[in-house]
Write a protein that holds these residues in place. Structure first.
Motif, PDB file in Angstrom:
ATOM      1  N   ALA A 308     -67.522 -21.728 -44.224  1.00  0.00           N
ATOM      2  CA  ALA A 308     -66.937 -21.983 -45.552  1.00  0.00           C
ATOM      3  C   ALA A 308     -66.358 -23.401 -45.631  1.00  0.00           C
ATOM      4  O   ALA A 308     -65.303 -23.618 -46.216  1.00  0.00           O
ATOM      5  CB  ALA A 308     -65.870 -20.930 -45.881  1.00  0.00           C
ATOM      6  N   GLY A 309     -67.038 -24.333 -45.005  1.00  0.00           N
ATOM      7  CA  GLY A 309     -66.603 -25.720 -45.058  1.00  0.00           C
ATOM      8  C   GLY A 309     -65.397 -26.035 -44.182  1.00  0.00           C
ATOM      9  O   GLY A 309     -64.879 -27.150 -44.204  1.00  0.00           O
ATOM     10  N   GLY A 310     -64.936 -25.080 -43.391  1.00  0.00           N
ATOM     11  CA  GLY A 310     -63.761 -25.315 -42.550  1.00  0.00           C
ATOM     12  C   GLY A 310     -64.079 -25.154 -41.085  1.00  0.00           C
ATOM     13  O   GLY A 310     -65.178 -24.722 -40.720  1.00  0.00           O
ATOM     14  N   GLN A 311     -63.111 -25.492 -40.249  1.00  0.00           N
ATOM     15  CA  GLN A 311     -63.329 -25.519 -38.814  1.00  0.00           C
ATOM     16  C   GLN A 311     -62.499 -24.432 -38.127  1.00  0.00           C
ATOM     17  O   GLN A 311     -61.278 -24.458 -38.187  1.00  0.00           O
ATOM     18  CB  GLN A 311     -62.908 -26.910 -38.312  1.00  0.00           C
ATOM     19  N   VAL A 312     -63.195 -23.496 -37.482  1.00  0.00           N
ATOM     20  CA  VAL A 312     -62.497 -22.468 -36.686  1.00  0.00           C
ATOM     21  C   VAL A 312     -62.529 -22.944 -35.238  1.00  0.00           C
ATOM     22  O   VAL A 312     -63.539 -23.475 -34.781  1.00  0.00           O
ATOM     23  CB  VAL A 312     -63.219 -21.100 -36.829  1.00  0.00           C
ATOM     24  N   LYS A 313     -61.424 -22.759 -34.505  1.00  0.00           N
ATOM     25  CA  LYS A 313     -61.370 -23.199 -33.102  1.00  0.00           C
ATOM     26  C   LYS A 313     -61.521 -21.992 -32.179  1.00  0.00           C
ATOM     27  O   LYS A 313     -61.116 -20.883 -32.532  1.00  0.00           O
ATOM     28  CB  LYS A 313     -60.005 -23.845 -32.823  1.00  0.00           C
ATOM     29  N   ALA A 314     -62.075 -22.247 -30.991  1.00  0.00           N
ATOM     30  CA  ALA A 314     -62.199 -21.178 -30.000  1.00  0.00           C
ATOM     31  C   ALA A 314     -60.845 -20.508 -29.814  1.00  0.00           C
ATOM     32  O   ALA A 314     -59.811 -21.184 -29.797  1.00  0.00           O
ATOM     33  CB  ALA A 314     -62.677 -21.768 -28.673  1.00  0.00           C
ATOM     34  N   ASP A 315     -60.863 -19.195 -29.687  1.00  0.00           N
ATOM     35  CA  ASP A 315     -59.682 -18.356 -29.484  1.00  0.00           C
ATOM     36  C   ASP A 315     -58.881 -18.054 -30.764  1.00  0.00           C
ATOM     37  O   ASP A 315     -57.934 -17.279 -30.734  1.00  0.00           O
ATOM     38  CB  ASP A 315     -58.750 -18.953 -28.416  1.00  0.00           C
ATOM     39  N   ASP A 316     -59.277 -18.640 -31.898  1.00  0.00           N
ATOM     40  CA  ASP A 316     -58.602 -18.297 -33.159  1.00  0.00           C
ATOM     41  C   ASP A 316     -58.935 -16.857 -33.568  1.00  0.00           C
ATOM     42  O   ASP A 316     -60.027 -16.359 -33.270  1.00  0.00           O
ATOM     43  CB  ASP A 316     -59.103 -19.205 -34.310  1.00  0.00           C
ATOM     44  N   ILE A 317     -58.002 -16.244 -34.247  1.00  0.00           N
ATOM     45  CA  ILE A 317     -58.256 -14.919 -34.831  1.00  0.00           C
ATOM     46  C   ILE A 317     -58.896 -15.121 -36.209  1.00  0.00           C
ATOM     47  O   ILE A 317     -58.408 -15.932 -37.009  1.00  0.00           O
ATOM     48  CB  ILE A 317     -56.944 -14.123 -34.980  1.00  0.00           C
ATOM     49  N   VAL A 318     -59.976 -14.386 -36.462  1.00  0.00           N
ATOM     50  CA  VAL A 318     -60.682 -14.511 -37.747  1.00  0.00           C
ATOM     51  C   VAL A 318     -60.721 -13.125 -38.393  1.00  0.00           C
ATOM     52  O   VAL A 318     -61.265 -12.187 -37.801  1.00  0.00           O
ATOM     53  CB  VAL A 318     -62.127 -15.010 -37.531  1.00  0.00           C
ATOM     54  N   THR A 319     -60.154 -12.984 -39.583  1.00  0.00           N
ATOM     55  CA  THR A 319     -60.158 -11.672 -40.231  1.00  0.00           C
ATOM     56  C   THR A 319     -61.129 -11.670 -41.419  1.00  0.00           C
ATOM     57  O   THR A 319     -61.220 -12.654 -42.163  1.00  0.00           O
ATOM     58  CB  THR A 319     -58.739 -11.264 -40.705  1.00  0.00           C
ATOM     59  N   LEU A 320     -61.856 -10.570 -41.557  1.00  0.00           N
ATOM     60  CA  LEU A 320     -62.908 -10.438 -42.581  1.00  0.00           C
ATOM     61  C   LEU A 320     -62.447  -9.379 -43.573  1.00  0.00           C
ATOM     62  O   LEU A 320     -62.188  -8.233 -43.179  1.00  0.00           O
ATOM     63  CB  LEU A 320     -64.216 -10.007 -41.916  1.00  0.00           C
TER      64      LEU A 320
END
Ligand code: HEM
Length: 417
Positions: A308-320
């Motif tokens: 979505a045009g953004g940067q997720v970093k390793a180990d971040d929590i991502v909620t759907l």
């Protein structure tokens, strides 16, 4: 565009998605619409000791990330509470929190338990049970729909599939409710843990019993199954039974309750359903989309990636957020309108990809049978008091729904008393 604190308006920041009260006190429909439009990858700041996490709200990205088990893992938790706590003790053993080959192997074993033969038996039971319960409830006239019907059907169904003695269903129901969500706003997390452990203990005893006395049920099938040439351990079986109960009870119950509640308000849709102007299949799918009982699931990132045009970093929590994706106007025409003949209706209520809900078929049968019995046995129904909403940051729905049914005597005539 991804958004960090500085760019996000106050009204959005004010909603703490970890706090179960947030869902009852805010206009969440407006909140999700705004996130979808303006911040499709939104960073939810840490609150006190609670870590921050990414919030994904659009359908396209939710689907994409559900499918992506290369860059995201379920093994560090798949729901907010475990993700925020840093992990799930059942990782690598319970399907929902296992990745890769081990997940696939376990899923194949469990799928055998859902064979057409096993399901045909359960289908018949669901139909008979639902018709009987609804006929009795409607003849009685008034009552709490949650207690009288919606609490009984899903747990009886899974219990029956697994081989749980019917006399134990009531106790299991209480434990399931306590382990997932609560009627109380301030339930201590320890209570959920205690309930969860009691369910595991209950299944340990039952597994030992089935090893000694095999029966024609899923539990026995599991005691005789192998993964990679090794029999499943007691713990593997116990965790996966637990996951069927947890996955299949509250979700289906909340969907049934939301369906009844919604029909008390959507009289034209009720008329269409009763008149046979809409298919039971499309009606079932629309109620699943509408109710979205599991509001969200989550993962942890294994690597850095863009979404979505953004940067997720390793180990971040991502909620759907299923609850938002199911109302995404980019995919669903007039998403805030209930349309029982909606088609196509590719909702994300059961997730997507490798962890797609194992019980989707059963959940659909339960809801369809309820709709079918309802349209045959009652001419209409209304609320007789205020419903009560559950407090949860995972599930949404009601724990109490007082209703009065008007019997359809002709429809009920064929049903036993
Ligand atoms: C997985 C929703 C009914 C058993 C899931 C997932 C969702 C979901 C969204 C994906 C979780 C993830 O990706 O991390 C629902 C809803 C239901 C329902 C909304 C009812 C309306 C059931 C039933 C059963 C069940 C009836 C069992 C009989 C499972 C299991 C998984 C699962 C075992 C894990 C599958 C895996 O990891 O491979 N469910 N579910 N669910 N569900 Fe359901």
């Amino acid at each position: 565009m991804s958004t960090r604190l500085a760019e996000v308006p106050e009204e959005i920041l004010a909603v703490n998605l970890v706090d179960t009260k947030a869902y009852l006190e805010n206009d969440m429909g407006a909140y999700w619409r705004r996130l979808r439009d303006e911040h499709p990858l939104y960073w939810h700041e840490p609150v006190g000791e609670t870590p921050g996490f990414w919030v994904v709200s659009r359908y396209a990205e939710v689907m994409k990330l559900y499918r992506d088990d290369k860059r995201l893992t379920s093994e560090k938790g798949n729901v907010l509470v475990t993700l925020l706590a840093g992990g799930d003790s059942a990782a690598g053993q319970m399907m929902a929190v296992t990745d890769g080959k081990r997940h696939k192997d376990l899923r194949n074993v469990m799928l055998r338990a859902f064979s057409p033969r096993a399901l045909a038996k359960v289908n018949e039971l669901v139909r008979a049970n639902t018709r009987d319960l609804l006929a009795r409830t409607i003849r009685k006239g008034t009552g709490d729909f949650v207690k009288d019907v919606a609490s009984v059907i899903p747990l009886t169904t899974i219990g029956n599939l697994l081989g749980v003695p019917p006399a134990d269903n009531a106790e299991l129901l209480e434990l399931t409710k306590a382990s997932l969500s609560s009627d109380e706003p301030d339930q201590a997390p320890e209570e959920a843990w205690v309930a969860r452990n009691e369910i595991l203990l209950y299944f340990s005893d039952l597994v030992a019993e089935r090893r000694a006395n095999p029966q024609d049920d899923v539990l026995t099938t599991l005691t005789q199954s192998e993964v990679d040439g090794e029999p499943l351990s007691d713990q593997d079986i116990v965790f996966n039974c637990y996951s069927l109960i947890l996955g299949g009870d509250e979700t289906s119950r909340l969907t049934m309750v939301e369906t009844i509640y919604t029909l008390t308000r959507e009289l034209e849709q009720w008329r269409r359903l009763r008149a046979g102007e809409v298919d039971l299949e499309t009606a079932t799918e629309e109620f699943l989309r509408w109710a979205s009982p599991a509001m969200n699931f989550g993962r942890r990132a294994l690597v850095d990636f863009e979404v979505a045009g953004g940067q997720v970093k390793a180990d971040d929590i991502v909620t759907l957020w299923n609850v938002s994706a199911n109302r995404d106007e980019r995919v669903f025409e007039r998403p805030d309108v209930l349309d029982l003949s909606r088609s196509p209706n590719k909702h994300v209520t059961f997730g997507y990809g490798p962890h797609f809900c194992l019980g989707a078929f059963l959940a659909r049968v339960e809801l369809r049978e309820m709709l079918d019995a309802l349209r045959s046995f009652t001419t209409g129904f209304e609320l007789t008091g205020e419903p009560r909403r559950i407090h949860s940051n995972l599930m949404q729905g009601m724990s109490y729904l007082p209703v009065r049914f008007t019997p359809d005597e002709a429809g009920l005539a064929g049903e036993g008393r």
